[in-house]
Scaffold this motif. Structure first.
Motif, PDB file in Angstrom:
ATOM      1  N   ASN A 434      42.240  47.170   8.271  1.00 16.86           N
ATOM      2  CA  ASN A 434      42.979  46.635   9.113  1.00 16.86           C
ATOM      3  C   ASN A 434      44.385  45.535   8.761  1.00 16.86           C
ATOM      4  OD1 ASN A 434      41.281  47.282  11.483  1.00 16.86           O
ATOM      5  ND2 ASN A 434      40.908  45.257  11.734  1.00 16.86           N
ATOM      6  N   ALA A 435      44.123  44.978   7.907  1.00 14.51           N
ATOM      7  CA  ALA A 435      45.242  44.151   6.905  1.00 14.51           C
ATOM      8  C   ALA A 435      45.750  45.138   5.879  1.00 14.51           C
ATOM      9  CB  ALA A 435      44.198  43.031   6.333  1.00 14.51           C
ATOM     10  N   THR A 436      45.388  46.476   4.941  1.00  9.67           N
ATOM     11  CA  THR A 436      46.094  46.456   4.544  1.00  9.67           C
ATOM     12  C   THR A 436      47.021  48.151   4.946  1.00  9.67           C
ATOM     13  OG1 THR A 436      44.532  48.189   3.864  1.00  9.67           O
ATOM     14  CG2 THR A 436      44.274  46.122   2.421  1.00  9.67           C
ATOM     15  N   GLY A 437      46.439  48.879   6.501  1.00  6.93           N
ATOM     16  CA  GLY A 437      46.764  50.013   6.427  1.00  6.93           C
ATOM     17  C   GLY A 437      46.275  50.935   6.264  1.00  6.93           C
ATOM     18  N   LYS A 438      45.166  51.064   5.309  1.00 13.18           N
ATOM     19  CA  LYS A 438      44.107  51.535   4.546  1.00 13.18           C
ATOM     20  C   LYS A 438      43.440  52.649   4.593  1.00 13.18           C
ATOM     21  CE  LYS A 438      48.259  51.499   1.086  1.00 13.18           C
ATOM     22  NZ  LYS A 438      49.136  52.410   1.423  1.00 13.18           N
ATOM     23  N   ARG A 439      43.190  54.117   4.840  1.00  9.17           N
ATOM     24  CA  ARG A 439      41.476  54.314   4.842  1.00  9.17           C
ATOM     25  C   ARG A 439      40.477  53.324   3.385  1.00  9.17           C
ATOM     26  NH1 ARG A 439      38.625  58.665   2.293  1.00  9.17           N
ATOM     27  NH2 ARG A 439      37.408  59.822   3.706  1.00  9.17           N
ATOM     28  N   VAL A 440      39.781  52.884   3.769  1.00  5.96           N
ATOM     29  CA  VAL A 440      38.758  51.927   3.136  1.00  5.96           C
ATOM     30  C   VAL A 440      37.045  53.260   3.706  1.00  5.96           C
ATOM     31  CG1 VAL A 440      37.264  50.259   3.177  1.00  5.96           C
ATOM     32  CG2 VAL A 440      39.365  49.655   3.290  1.00  5.96           C
ATOM     33  N   CYS A 441      36.614  53.069   1.803  1.00  8.63           N
ATOM     34  CA  CYS A 441      35.505  53.588   2.123  1.00  8.63           C
ATOM     35  C   CYS A 441      34.601  52.505   0.783  1.00  8.63           C
ATOM     36  CB  CYS A 441      35.663  55.065   1.381  1.00  8.63           C
ATOM     37  SG  CYS A 441      36.297  56.585   1.615  1.00  8.63           S
ATOM     38  N   ALA A 442      33.330  52.629   1.889  1.00 10.97           N
ATOM     39  CA  ALA A 442      32.870  51.222   1.364  1.00 10.97           C
ATOM     40  C   ALA A 442      31.890  51.871   0.483  1.00 10.97           C
ATOM     41  CB  ALA A 442      32.437  50.616   2.254  1.00 10.97           C
ATOM     42  N   GLY A 443      31.437  51.373  -0.397  1.00 16.30           N
ATOM     43  CA  GLY A 443      30.435  51.808  -1.465  1.00 16.30           C
ATOM     44  C   GLY A 443      30.614  53.001  -2.610  1.00 16.30           C
TER      45      GLY A 443
END
Length: 505
Positions: A434-443
């Protein structure tokens, strides 16, 4: 099929994992876990290195038992093919001329380095220090720890014959060999960023003893094996020891399964744990006026790469809050704390995670409320709001760092890969998107362990390249995706956050 044993030592605890690679998939099994608690003697904070050595031997014993008896997963009656160790950076032990450890290593949060950055800059200007080493200015850097020892005429410094970083010291206990692996040495601010060797001339100008510095070896070097004495004590053969990327973040980044077309500067990584290490992998060091002004570091990576990154205080703040609450009898796990924080008021107040108030151990909830009072904000009404403020503020700091990186590199970051223990915090992962406006992938969660294993497999020629083993890790441990939402609210909050940091309270 190969069995590799990875030890990952963190600032709050350590683990031993046994990895099994069948040529296509890596599976891992935790065989030992232990706390890493600093010890204060007088006014000095130390690491209990003999306990860490004991846990190392215990982990090997448990792994040998696991390989002998297994858990019905096909690991029975198999030997350990190699082992490796990674840990946090900068801290070290000193050996005398007989190879005896002179004292317990001192903790990086100890106060002995106060004023040392300024003292060093009087002799070697900050610009020259940075241009030579490519390393960001942190008061805990090894160079400032040694300068503090020299200035105070520490007896251990005077008697020192060999300096070994924490994983190198633990390796010495196993193998008897003395060497410094490059990724861990690079955290010290004592290596030449261009040559990847000790910056001898600069260190001599500071009056530091360079004779105690052993040879630097590359990650992936087979750096000996268990001594016959250690092997006999453990009841095993002389297992080969691989100098992996011994800095835990170096190992974690080695495990990042960068998406096709997004490797390098297009995909940032966030090693999320006690510290947040946010950066990109580069082919060459980035040593510019912009990177110096923003205090970015160029640490060593695997395969000749560099890790351009920024240190952020990370989940240490939440860990210290939990420690305080646990001591008061309010014992909840991190998952419960995050669930309660989800229902707290959004953007109730904001902190700068890197403020000095949050650096030292102590009553962190009190420190947070002190900061909020000092900055004219609302103090926290309950623990849930404390947790939410920490997580939201970290996400806002990640946005600031993302923008700094894009400015330094002149490129757009399209995705953030979060790995490490902090990647299990789904609320923080969503806040980061939300804060960065970027797609985040966790792991992967156990990124440091997997990167440790990856370099062992490369060293033992079980796989052909770093790219290949990263692809295997990606298939073995699929990531979870988080997409940004709530742009307007987060933009408004970021405006408040940026103004707070401009005030430099």
């Amino acid at each position: 099929m190969s069995n590799v044993l990875a030890f990952d030592y963190g600032a709050s605890g350590g683990r031993a994992f046994l990895g099994v690679f069948d040529g296509k998939i890596i599976s891992i099994e935790e065989v030992h876990r232990f706390p890493n608690e600093p010890v204060t003697i007088g006014k000095t904070i130390h690491w209990d290195i003999q306990k860490l050595r004991y846990e190392l031997l215990t982990g090997i014993k448990k792994s040998l038992d696991y390989c002998s008896y297994g858990n019905n997963r096909g690991t029975r009656d198999r030997q350990i093919n190699s082992l490796g160790i990674d840990s946090w950076g900068v801290d070290f032990g000193l050996l005398d001329k007989h190879g005896k450890l002179l004292d317990n290593p001192v903790h990086y949060r100890d106060t002995r380095t106060e004023g040392m950055m300024e003292q060093a800059a009087l002799i070697v200007p900050k610009t020259e220090l940075y241009n030579t080493t490519g390393i960001a200015f942190q008061k805990f850097n090894t160079i400032f720890q040694l300068l503090a020892m020299k200035t105070s005429q520490d007896p251990a410094y005077k008697q020192a014959h060999t300096l070994l970083f924490i994983p190198d010291l633990l390796a010495y206990f196993l193998t008897g060999n003395k060497a410094c692996e490059y990724t861990i040495a690079s955290t010290s601010m004592m290596c030449d960023v261009a040559t990847r060797e000790w910056a001898g001339t600069m260190l001599s100008r500071l009056g530091l003893d360079t004779k105690m510095l052993p040879s630097i070896i590359k990650p992936g070097t087979i750096a000996g094996a268990l001594t016959s004495q250690v092997a006999q004590e453990l009841g095993t053969r002389e297992i080969p020891f691989v100098a992996v990327a011994e800095h835990d973040t170096g190992s974690a980044v080695a495990a990042v399964p960068f998406p096709s077309g997004l490797a390098g500067a297009s995909c940032a990584y966030l090693s999320s744990g006690t510290w947040s290490l946010f950066g990109v992998e580069t082919d060459k060091p980035v040593v510019t006026e912009k990177s110096l002004a923003a205090n970015y570091t160029n640490e060593g990576g695997v395969g000749g790469k560099y890790r351009l990154l920024k240190n952020i205080m990370g989940l240490w703040i939440l860990q210290e809050c939990k420690r305080t609450w646990d001591a008061m009898g309010s014992i909840k796990d991190f998952e419960t704390l995050a669930a309660e924080a989800k229902n707290a008021t959004p953007f109730y107040s904001i902190i700068d995670p890197d403020n000095e108030l949050f650096y030292r151990p102590g009553n962190m909830p009190e420190n947070i409320n002190e900061y909020l009072q000092r900055t004219g904000q609302r103090i926290c009404p309950d623990n849930a709001h404390v947790v939410r403020i920490i997580l939201e503020s970290l996400a806002l700091k990640y946005r600031m760092v993302t923008q700094e990186l894009e400015d330094i590199l002149g490129k757009t970051i399209r995705q953030i890969q979060i790995m490490g223990g902090g990647s299990q915090n789904r609320l923080l992962n969503q806040f980061t998107a939300n804060a960065t406006g970027k797609r985040v992938c966790a792991g992967p969660v156990e990124a440091a362990v997997l990167g440790n294993m990856a370099v062992q497999l490369l060293a033992m020629r079980e796989t052909g390249s770093l790219d290949q083993i990263r692809e295997i890790i990606g298939k073995s441990f699929p990531a979870e995706e988080f997409l940004p939402t709530g742009k307007r609210e987060w933009d408004d909050a970021y405006g408040r956050f940026a103004e707070l940091l401009r005030r430099n309270v």
